[in-house]
Scaffold this active site. Structure first.
Site, PDB file in Angstrom:
ATOM      1  N   GLU A 299       5.849  23.353 -79.548  1.00 46.17           N
ATOM      2  CA  GLU A 299       4.661  24.006 -78.999  1.00 46.17           C
ATOM      3  C   GLU A 299       4.997  25.286 -78.235  1.00 46.17           C
ATOM      4  O   GLU A 299       4.258  26.275 -78.327  1.00 46.17           O
ATOM      5  CB  GLU A 299       3.900  23.034 -78.085  1.00 46.17           C
ATOM      6  CG  GLU A 299       3.116  21.962 -78.815  1.00 46.17           C
ATOM      7  CD  GLU A 299       3.977  20.805 -79.305  1.00 46.17           C
ATOM      8  OE1 GLU A 299       3.466  19.953 -80.042  1.00 46.17           O
ATOM      9  OE2 GLU A 299       5.185  20.769 -78.938  1.00 46.17           O
TER      10      GLU A 299
ATOM     11  N   HIS B   3      -0.666  10.361 -73.825  1.00 49.25           N
ATOM     12  CA  HIS B   3      -1.572  11.026 -74.764  1.00 49.25           C
ATOM     13  C   HIS B   3      -3.033  10.919 -74.338  1.00 49.25           C
ATOM     14  O   HIS B   3      -3.930  11.152 -75.145  1.00 49.25           O
ATOM     15  CB  HIS B   3      -1.436  10.425 -76.166  1.00 49.25           C
ATOM     16  CG  HIS B   3      -0.095  10.646 -76.794  1.00 49.25           C
ATOM     17  ND1 HIS B   3       1.049  10.067 -76.316  1.00 49.25           N
ATOM     18  CD2 HIS B   3       0.276  11.385 -77.860  1.00 49.25           C
ATOM     19  CE1 HIS B   3       2.070  10.437 -77.068  1.00 49.25           C
ATOM     20  NE2 HIS B   3       1.634  11.234 -78.013  1.00 49.25           N
TER      21      HIS B   3
END
Length: 266
Positions: free
Chosen positions: A60, A129
């Site tokens: 990322e 998450h």
């Protein structure tokens, strides 16, 4: 009007903007060959090719940095994070580069880019998450933050976000991708920073956004059974916030309840 799923509304927004403007591109993990982790980008690789629908490594920080540089040089990248939890790996590029570049360059570099993907809890995602990052990013100068609650808003606001010259955080929910709603046949845009009064009422104002907005609407229906008429406002954008709409509602109801997906503050 026609009824389509949330993911389809997002796809239509990106498809229309990519057809309209060749500088728009999409990059992220599994957005191309796999048609998107949540099938938001299904079929886009076949139409636009690998130079505009770009599969990235699991890095990322790297692809957020590439997109930031691309925006500085005139492109309009859309960065898909598989989940905004993973944006923490790229947060230096998002905040210290994308969000600050216009100011740091004395206005020489606009940053027309969108970071989008799911935020908040979903099914069986465990601790790493499931975090909600809307308030994090809404408190960072230089970013606009959009959290739509339905397909109509998702399409109109994503199109506006792609055309905006500032970096936009566009937050979705894994639990909403299959939600269906009415969307117009033709092209339309929704202005960033304008709330929507979704239910008129006189007794209390309920303000919410994103997937939790459905809970707020359900609560208003329950209150109505007891004769309490709630006015329900969907913020849609939390940076900038449409304070005027909220204040005008509270002037009428004298009561305000805010419903959001966030860690409790004790």
């Amino acid at each position: 009007m026609r009824t389509i799923a949330f993911r389809e509304a997002l796809r239509e927004a990106m498809n229309e903007e990519m057809r309209r403007d060749p500088s728009v591109l999409l990059m992220g993990e599994e957005v191309a060959e796999y048609n998107g982790a949540y099938k938001v980008s299904q079929g886009m690789l076949a139409e636009f090719g690998p130079k505009r629908i770009i599969d990235t490594p699991i890095a990322e920080l790297g692809f957020a940095g590439i997109a930031t540089g691309a925006a500085m040089n005139g492109l309009r990248p859309i960065v898909e994070f598989m989940t905004f939890n993973f944006s923490l790996v790229a947060i230096d590029q998002v905040i210290n580069s994308a969000a600050k570049m216009l100011s740091m360059s004395g206005g020489q570099f606009q940053m027309p880019m969108v970071f989008r993907g799911p935020t908040g809890n979903a099914g069986q995602l465990a601790a790493q998450h499931s975090q909600a990052f809307d308030s994090w990013y809404a408190n960072c100068p230089g970013l606009k933050v959009i959290v739509p609650s339905n397909p109509y808003d998702a399409k109109g606001l994503l199109k506006s976000a792609i055309r905006d010259n500032d970096p936009v955080i566009f937050m979705e929910s894994e639990l909403m991708y299959g939600d269906k709603g009415e969307v117009p046949e033709g092209e339309y845009l929704l202005p960033i920073g304008v709330a929507d009064v979704r239910r008129e009422g006189s007794d209390v104002t309920i303000v919410s956004f994103g997937k939790i907005f459905k809970v707020a609407m359900a609560a208003a229906e329950e209150l109505a059974k007891d004769g309490i008429q709630a006015e329900v406002i969907d913020l849609r954008t939390i940076r900038p916030i449409d304070y005027a709409t909220v204040v005008n509602s509270v002037k009428k109801t004298n009561r305000l309840v805010v419903v959001e997906e966030a860690w409790p503050v004790n």
